[in-house]
Design a protein around this motif. Structure first.
Motif, PDB file in Angstrom:
ATOM      1  N   GLU A 272      -7.077   8.058  -8.971  1.00 43.18           N
ATOM      2  CA  GLU A 272      -6.926   7.044 -10.803  1.00 43.18           C
ATOM      3  C   GLU A 272      -7.132   5.734 -10.486  1.00 43.18           C
ATOM      4  O   GLU A 272      -7.349   5.222  -9.873  1.00 43.18           O
ATOM      5  N   GLU A 273      -7.381   5.646 -12.127  1.00 42.01           N
ATOM      6  CA  GLU A 273      -7.530   4.426 -12.153  1.00 42.01           C
ATOM      7  C   GLU A 273      -6.851   3.224 -11.465  1.00 42.01           C
ATOM      8  O   GLU A 273      -5.604   3.137 -11.777  1.00 42.01           O
ATOM      9  N   GLY A 274      -6.983   2.526 -10.441  1.00 39.93           N
ATOM     10  CA  GLY A 274      -5.784   1.565  -9.246  1.00 39.93           C
ATOM     11  C   GLY A 274      -5.134   2.033  -8.689  1.00 39.93           C
ATOM     12  O   GLY A 274      -4.805   1.371  -7.927  1.00 39.93           O
ATOM     13  N   THR A 275      -5.350   3.426  -8.086  1.00 40.80           N
ATOM     14  CA  THR A 275      -4.713   3.335  -6.946  1.00 40.80           C
ATOM     15  C   THR A 275      -5.503   2.947  -6.092  1.00 40.80           C
ATOM     16  O   THR A 275      -6.490   2.616  -5.491  1.00 40.80           O
ATOM     17  N   PRO A 276      -4.509   2.307  -4.842  1.00 41.18           N
ATOM     18  CA  PRO A 276      -4.996   1.922  -4.118  1.00 41.18           C
ATOM     19  C   PRO A 276      -5.367   2.628  -2.379  1.00 41.18           C
ATOM     20  O   PRO A 276      -4.433   3.200  -2.283  1.00 41.18           O
ATOM     21  N   VAL A 277      -6.845   2.771  -2.114  1.00 39.91           N
ATOM     22  CA  VAL A 277      -7.522   3.686  -1.085  1.00 39.91           C
ATOM     23  C   VAL A 277      -7.348   1.993  -0.045  1.00 39.91           C
ATOM     24  O   VAL A 277      -8.286   1.353  -0.869  1.00 39.91           O
ATOM     25  N   VAL A 278      -7.009   2.544   1.239  1.00 38.82           N
ATOM     26  CA  VAL A 278      -6.998   1.054   2.256  1.00 38.82           C
ATOM     27  C   VAL A 278      -7.682   2.322   3.097  1.00 38.82           C
ATOM     28  O   VAL A 278      -7.402   2.994   3.975  1.00 38.82           O
ATOM     29  N   GLY A 279      -9.253   0.889   3.561  1.00 39.09           N
ATOM     30  CA  GLY A 279     -10.001   2.402   4.786  1.00 39.09           C
ATOM     31  C   GLY A 279      -9.947   0.884   5.763  1.00 39.09           C
ATOM     32  O   GLY A 279      -9.937  -0.409   6.247  1.00 39.09           O
ATOM     33  N   ALA A 302     -10.826   3.751  -7.802  1.00 40.98           N
ATOM     34  CA  ALA A 302      -9.746   3.150  -6.643  1.00 40.98           C
ATOM     35  C   ALA A 302     -10.171   1.111  -6.671  1.00 40.98           C
ATOM     36  O   ALA A 302     -11.119   1.337  -7.128  1.00 40.98           O
ATOM     37  N   SER A 303      -8.702   1.006  -6.372  1.00 41.28           N
ATOM     38  CA  SER A 303      -8.853   0.030  -5.894  1.00 41.28           C
ATOM     39  C   SER A 303      -9.195  -0.442  -4.849  1.00 41.28           C
ATOM     40  O   SER A 303      -7.695   0.286  -3.892  1.00 41.28           O
ATOM     41  N   THR A 304      -9.901  -0.148  -3.688  1.00 45.52           N
ATOM     42  CA  THR A 304     -10.032  -0.606  -2.392  1.00 45.52           C
ATOM     43  C   THR A 304      -9.927  -1.710  -1.168  1.00 45.52           C
ATOM     44  O   THR A 304     -10.522  -2.981  -1.653  1.00 45.52           O
ATOM     45  N   PHE A 305      -9.115  -1.418  -0.355  1.00 48.19           N
ATOM     46  CA  PHE A 305      -9.937  -2.516   0.029  1.00 48.19           C
ATOM     47  C   PHE A 305      -9.705  -2.064   1.627  1.00 48.19           C
ATOM     48  O   PHE A 305     -10.389  -1.155   1.648  1.00 48.19           O
ATOM     49  N   THR A 306      -9.992  -2.901   2.864  1.00 51.77           N
ATOM     50  CA  THR A 306     -10.184  -2.825   3.773  1.00 51.77           C
ATOM     51  C   THR A 306     -10.259  -3.632   5.190  1.00 51.77           C
ATOM     52  O   THR A 306      -9.244  -4.593   5.438  1.00 51.77           O
ATOM     53  N   ILE A 307      -9.678  -2.664   6.397  1.00 49.94           N
ATOM     54  CA  ILE A 307      -8.307  -3.499   7.293  1.00 49.94           C
ATOM     55  C   ILE A 307     -10.128  -3.265   8.646  1.00 49.94           C
ATOM     56  O   ILE A 307      -9.936  -2.132   8.790  1.00 49.94           O
ATOM     57  N   VAL A 308     -10.726  -4.550   8.788  1.00 48.84           N
ATOM     58  CA  VAL A 308     -11.978  -4.064   9.843  1.00 48.84           C
ATOM     59  C   VAL A 308     -11.640  -5.336  11.350  1.00 48.84           C
ATOM     60  O   VAL A 308     -11.479  -6.444  10.463  1.00 48.84           O
ATOM     61  N   ARG A 309     -12.721  -4.696  11.657  1.00 49.73           N
ATOM     62  CA  ARG A 309     -12.796  -4.881  12.815  1.00 49.73           C
ATOM     63  C   ARG A 309     -13.775  -6.461  12.896  1.00 49.73           C
ATOM     64  O   ARG A 309     -14.636  -6.726  12.563  1.00 49.73           O
TER      65      ARG A 309
END
Ligand code: M6R
Length: 365
Positions: A272-279, A302-309
């Motif tokens: 939904e609007e604003g659901t945090p999703v972390v890739g 979604a509010s998306t974020f990344t944890i990336v090498r």
């Protein structure tokens, strides 16, 4: 137990102290279980017994099960031994079809988990060989297994397991290298685990130093969220399971870890609007795929974020983790997720160390 190890010191909660202790645990394990040459320093009886096995069965619960999922990748890659990972409470009653020469590895921070013990009792009844990897010397699983390795992480008091997870993965990596070397696998011989654990320790510290930024993110996006998702592929998917468990158990945000490719087969309906999703993106082969799955959630609000090498990072990525060998990236990618869970719980005013309905060691089935 040394009394000073159980002191919270300046920390408001044990969980933050235990997250902060991880770099030192990595250094300690490298010093204890590897030689200066980089060769593993492990009981030869254990390596010989493992070397005779045609299949490894890793058994654990909760976070320890998640550490086992990472271990499977390492045993298969470095030692070429087929490895299965089982949830202890399922395996005990599943009448599993075993290989001819199984070897069992029990992962347990406390060494007291009843679900895992039930499996070990059966394993012993069949005279199969086993190894317990635990943080607690003389615990039940320690006493009853054929071989033991200690995690040397110091007492873990917060209910949410953090340093035990990373210590379990580090020990599995050293063990997989030792087994791979016994099998003369070039990939194992070339894998300098001692040097890698040094890089991990420095990398963990760099992430921990970004606490303030991670707290802001947790406060803004995770505290108000009823639900959140972590997604990834391969080894990153296993970290997404652990990341979601951390978040849900201490912040009560309903969180799921997901194979990113599976989202569009059903779960994306929950975005939904604003659901945090972390890739979580640490593997070169699948980085672009997870990015496009993340994009799909973003276009649904979604509010998306990344944890990336670092070597896979792009300009707009959220949290960059230092480069280490692809096989051991969970040692770093989990740290921001531990901190997101900690700060979400803290900023909701919850008791971080003692979440409702949970006990540190689960001694009933
Ligand atoms: O002591 P163990 O590692 O055997 O405990 C298994 C689980 O109960 C434990 O990992 C649990 O999932 C953690 N509290 C999660 O943070």
């Amino acid at each position: 137990m040394d009394a000073s190890e159980t002191d919270k010191g300046p920390y408001p909660y044990y969980m933050l102290k235990e997250i902060d202790e991880q770099p030192n645990v990595m250094r300690k394990l490298a010093a204890l279980y590897t030689q200066e040459s980089g060769k593993p320093n492990i009981d030869t009886g254990l390596i010989n017994a493992l070397n005779e096995a045609d299949r490894i069965y890793i058994v654990g619960a909760g976070t320890s099960y998640h550490a086992g999922l990472v271990g499977k990748k390492m045993f298969e890659k470095l030692a070429h031994v087929p490895t299965e990972v089982h949830i202890a409470s399922e395996f005990a009653y599943d009448d599993p079809l075993l290989s001819k020469k199984p070897f069992f590895i029990f992962l347990s921070q406390s060494g007291e988990t009843a679900d895992s013990r039930e499996v070990l009792v059966n394993v012993n009844a069949h005279d199969y060989k086993s190894l317990t990897i635990t943080n607690v010397e003389n615990s039940t699983l320690f006493r009853e297994a054929t071989y033991t390795m200690l995690l040397h992480a110091g007492p873990e008091i917060s209910v949410a397991s953090t340093k035990a997870y990373t210590a379990q993965i580090a020990v599995e990596a050293i063990l997989a290298k030792a087994l791979g070397e016994a099998k003369e696998q070039t990939i194992a011989e070339d894998f300098d685990i001692r040097q890698q654990l040094g890089l991990v320790a420095t990398g963990m510290q760099a992430i921990i130093d970004e606490k303030d930024m991670i707290e802001k993110l947790a406060k803004k996006y995770f505290v108000p969220a009823p639900r959140a998702f972590y997604i990834g592929r391969g080894i990153d998917q296993t970290v997404s399971l652990e990341s979601a468990l951390k978040l849900k158990e201490i912040s009560y945000v309903q969180a799921e870890g997901f194979a990113s490719g599976e989202l569009k087969h059903g779960t994306i309906a929950l975005i939904e609007e604003g659901t945090p999703v972390v890739g979580i993106i640490t593997q070169e082969k699948t980085a672009n795929l997870t990015r496009s799955n993340l994009q799909e959630t973003m276009s649904r609000g979604a509010s998306t974020f990344t944890i990336v090498r670092r070597s896979l990072a792009l300009e707009d990525d959220t949290i960059i983790i230092p480069d280490v060998d692809e096989m051991i990236t969970p040692l770093l990618s989990v740290v921001p997720a531990q901190l997101i869970a900690y700060f979400t719980s803290l900023n909701k005013g919850l008791d971080v160390d003692r979440p409702r309905n949970l006990a540190k060691s689960v001694t009933v089935e």
